[in-house]
Write an enzyme that holds these catalytic residues in place. Sequence first.
Site, PDB file in Angstrom:
ATOM      1  N   GLU A  29       5.540  -3.154   1.233  1.00 38.49           N
ATOM      2  CA  GLU A  29       5.811  -2.660  -0.115  1.00 38.49           C
ATOM      3  C   GLU A  29       5.014  -1.375  -0.258  1.00 38.49           C
ATOM      4  O   GLU A  29       3.790  -1.383  -0.182  1.00 38.49           O
ATOM      5  CB  GLU A  29       5.402  -3.706  -1.148  1.00 38.49           C
ATOM      6  CG  GLU A  29       5.916  -3.404  -2.535  1.00 38.49           C
ATOM      7  CD  GLU A  29       4.816  -2.887  -3.430  1.00 38.49           C
ATOM      8  OE1 GLU A  29       4.716  -1.639  -3.564  1.00 38.49           O
ATOM      9  OE2 GLU A  29       4.063  -3.700  -3.958  1.00 38.49           O
ATOM     10  N   CYS A  41       1.945  -0.355  -8.604  1.00 36.15           N
ATOM     11  CA  CYS A  41       3.133   0.129  -7.891  1.00 36.15           C
ATOM     12  C   CYS A  41       4.342   0.166  -8.819  1.00 36.15           C
ATOM     13  O   CYS A  41       5.342   0.811  -8.502  1.00 36.15           O
ATOM     14  CB  CYS A  41       3.413  -0.749  -6.676  1.00 36.15           C
ATOM     15  SG  CYS A  41       3.496  -2.506  -7.064  1.00 36.15           S
ATOM     16  N   GLY A  69       0.924   4.354   5.222  1.00 34.76           N
ATOM     17  CA  GLY A  69       0.374   3.194   5.906  1.00 34.76           C
ATOM     18  C   GLY A  69       1.442   2.183   6.280  1.00 34.76           C
ATOM     19  O   GLY A  69       1.474   1.669   7.404  1.00 34.76           O
ATOM     20  N   GLY A  70       2.338   1.877   5.336  1.00 32.34           N
ATOM     21  CA  GLY A  70       3.388   0.900   5.602  1.00 32.34           C
ATOM     22  C   GLY A  70       4.347   1.357   6.677  1.00 32.34           C
ATOM     23  O   GLY A  70       4.741   0.573   7.554  1.00 32.34           O
ATOM     24  N   GLY A  95       0.821  -1.212   0.000  1.00 31.88           N
ATOM     25  CA  GLY A  95       0.000   0.000   0.000  1.00 31.88           C
ATOM     26  C   GLY A  95       0.845   1.248   0.000  1.00 31.88           C
ATOM     27  O   GLY A  95       1.942   1.285  -0.588  1.00 31.88           O
ATOM     28  N   SER A  96       0.373   2.260   0.671  1.00 31.39           N
ATOM     29  CA  SER A  96       1.021   3.567   0.659  1.00 31.39           C
ATOM     30  C   SER A  96       2.223   3.618   1.601  1.00 31.39           C
ATOM     31  O   SER A  96       2.348   2.809   2.533  1.00 31.39           O
ATOM     32  CB  SER A  96       0.021   4.647   1.081  1.00 31.39           C
ATOM     33  OG  SER A  96      -0.315   4.502   2.459  1.00 31.39           O
ATOM     34  N   GLU A 150       5.180  10.312  -5.487  1.00 31.88           N
ATOM     35  CA  GLU A 150       4.361   9.474  -6.362  1.00 31.88           C
ATOM     36  C   GLU A 150       2.959  10.061  -6.541  1.00 31.88           C
ATOM     37  O   GLU A 150       2.315  10.459  -5.575  1.00 31.88           O
ATOM     38  CB  GLU A 150       4.239   8.062  -5.775  1.00 31.88           C
ATOM     39  CG  GLU A 150       3.417   7.113  -6.633  1.00 31.88           C
ATOM     40  CD  GLU A 150       3.265   5.742  -6.000  1.00 31.88           C
ATOM     41  OE1 GLU A 150       2.901   4.806  -6.733  1.00 31.88           O
ATOM     42  OE2 GLU A 150       3.505   5.606  -4.782  1.00 31.88           O
TER      43      GLU A 150
END
Length: 496
Positions: free
Chosen positions: A265, A302, A245-246, A241-242, A385
Amino acid sequence: MNLTGEQIIGNSFSKLGTSTFQGMQADSGIAISTPFYEATTTEIDLAIAKAKTAFASLRKTSDEKRVLFLEAIAEEIMAIGDPLIEMACLEAGLPTARIQGERGRTTGQVLAFANFIKNKTWVNPIDDPALPDRQPLPKPSLFQKQIPLGPVAVFGASNFPLAFSVAGGDTMAALAAGCPVVFKAHPAHPNTCEMVGRAIQKAAKRTEMPEGIFSMVHTTSHEIGGYLVQHPDIQAVAFTGSYRGGKALYDLAVRRPIPIPVYAEMGSINPVVILSEGLAAHGASLAANFSQSVCLGQGQFCTNPGLIVIQKSDEAFLQDLATQLDTMSLNAFLTQGIAQAFTKGCEKLDQHPAVKRFTTQAIPSPSLFVTSAQAAMKDQEILEEVFGPSTLAVVVEDQAEMIAFIESLPGQLTGTIHGTIDEIKAFPELIEALSLRVGRILLNGFPTGVEVSPAMVHGGPFPATSDSRGTSVGTQAIYRFTRPICYQNFPAELIS
């Protein structure tokens, strides 16, 4: 299939929570009828308790039995039939062909792990015999192998409702390794998640796996997700995810009294370097193929090529690319939130004084932005991104500045070079610079396809991932959920 919106806790179902949410149709934002119950900490505790009990039994379960379990998962997913395809299309806004292909990839990777653990050498055995007559001291016998970590928490991704979700690579790698999984379903496609979750539950019952080998919980709460990661019986975390969040989950895990590995990731802008001779040979097709790659899946990969690195002498190519992108249409995003974030990200770049937009359609639309290497190195926010069909071109003065810019980049999942073999041979610094920044280097291709292969590396230096030593795609992903153990002076019959 009758969907209930309940948590899957081992072989049972639960709905202790009082709050509910619903899945949404991606293209219209209209709610889908089934209410999903927010998981409670009590349900999380129960799922993890069952996983802990299952692990004690699972450690004594043969590889052959786990193979049957994995094969049954693939069969049960296929047995759902068209309703799974229809629901995934509805919740993700993706075309039928894409979801059908993704289902094939999902079952394919399940079977890839099943085939991988059929070979006993998957545990990487190292037999180092004793040397009793060695002087001045005898050497003991040593034997090393990989063993599973224990219960694993897996967080589903928004952009792959099947392949990076309930039966995705993270879940299957953990199950293949012998680790029970507590899966947190993604709220963007809860109905799809329940369908697949029930298929895994059915496969577990059918193959008589220990109850608790798989559970699935629903929540929109960051607090509940954090509670799952901080639970003392969870031994590893996988997330796609983002960055926000990660990194949040990583920070929670490493601050535990006993820290655990987090394999997060977190996205990438995936630089594509275009060299002059390659451009001269393939310029027309390169512009067309590049625009297709940028817009593939509405740019919601991604591995989307979000960064072009090109010399100033070749800048005319960018106008060709912009012309191609201006012919591309904007389709439904996975969620309303992603659509809003894409618009906001494009507008932020469009308003930056050092950035120029080459495409002419009104935002939101497939977009090409252009800036200089000096501006990008001075203001790293330019390189953030933008998740969707957008790419940023960074223009360098010469090869020296190209290398300096690449060396300034944060970690990425992929890096791509477009050029002839001769010009790349004459520019060895380029491969060297990219190899220090990415997990996968491509030559004259595009990064938006990730092969499920033993050699694949879908990972990269931080912040692309939280741990660059692993991969989330391919059979080597299994080793994120194992650790080495050494047996000294043990006869073979005592090593299980």
